[in-house]
Design a protein around this motif. Sequence first.
Motif, PDB file in Angstrom:
ATOM      1  N   LEU A  46      -3.030   0.539  -3.949  1.00 14.98           N
ATOM      2  CA  LEU A  46      -3.181  -0.782  -3.423  1.00 14.98           C
ATOM      3  C   LEU A  46      -2.665  -1.740  -4.238  1.00 14.98           C
ATOM      4  O   LEU A  46      -2.934  -1.801  -5.750  1.00 14.98           O
TER       5      LEU A  46
ATOM      6  N   GLU B 278      -6.097  -0.865   3.809  1.00 16.24           N
ATOM      7  CA  GLU B 278      -6.450  -2.134   3.602  1.00 16.24           C
ATOM      8  C   GLU B 278      -5.510  -3.098   4.345  1.00 16.24           C
ATOM      9  O   GLU B 278      -5.892  -4.216   4.691  1.00 16.24           O
TER      10      GLU B 278
ATOM     11  N   GLU C  50       0.856  -1.165  -0.136  1.00 17.23           N
ATOM     12  CA  GLU C  50       0.016  -0.098  -0.039  1.00 17.23           C
ATOM     13  C   GLU C  50       0.859   1.264   0.002  1.00 17.23           C
ATOM     14  O   GLU C  50       1.886   1.367   0.668  1.00 17.23           O
TER      15      GLU C  50
ATOM     16  N   LYS D  44      -6.990   2.859  -4.819  1.00 18.45           N
ATOM     17  CA  LYS D  44      -8.142   2.473  -4.123  1.00 18.45           C
ATOM     18  C   LYS D  44      -9.188   3.546  -3.608  1.00 18.45           C
ATOM     19  O   LYS D  44     -10.621   3.305  -3.365  1.00 18.45           O
TER      20      LYS D  44
ATOM     21  N   SER E  81      -4.863  -2.513   9.604  1.00 20.21           N
ATOM     22  CA  SER E  81      -6.413  -2.772  10.268  1.00 20.21           C
ATOM     23  C   SER E  81      -6.390  -1.571  11.153  1.00 20.21           C
ATOM     24  O   SER E  81      -5.512  -1.531  11.942  1.00 20.21           O
TER      25      SER E  81
END
Length: 187
Positions: free
Chosen positions: A151, A173, A136, A161, A176
Amino acid sequence: MSLPKENFVTIREYYELREQSDVLLEYIDGVVFISPSPSTIHQRISSRLHAQLFNLLEEKECEVFHAPFDIELKKEGVEGNKIVIPDLSVICDKSGLTQQKYIGVPAMIIEIISPSNQSHDLVTKLNIYMQYGVKEYWIVNPLLNTIQVYLLNEQGQYQQKDIVREKGRISSEVISGFEVNAEKLFS
């Protein structure tokens, strides 16, 4: 366009330059790039993002590092020498950490655009990070108050994204729980 061979610098010459200089220098396959000193807004944004990631990742598998911290990109099957100094790097595979740098591929990199390095972050680094498999890549642009998130897809290509401008939230993504409020970030 390529530079004449005599303008290329060996990795040894690069390290010698670093020893003699106070400026941040990056190395990409024989070419040395000078990173500009960060502006006040750049520092604010970097500090806010670092604090948020640091708190989120505390006592977890991944760790965040802020510039200046060398990332020597290494991936099996990819040739060349690339030493970059991202604004923020999230490292989940800590086996590549040494006393001075990280050797490997961070899970996530965030670059904050400066007026003098836009093409370096938007083109050169985007392509390098994609080639090495950084999952990312975030580009924060305080000139336009935008945050773009790229991404890596299954084909090893970056896909945008998400993007926000001035307002809205954007999330990761890969990490978390990492979500950024653009309005707060750019205030």
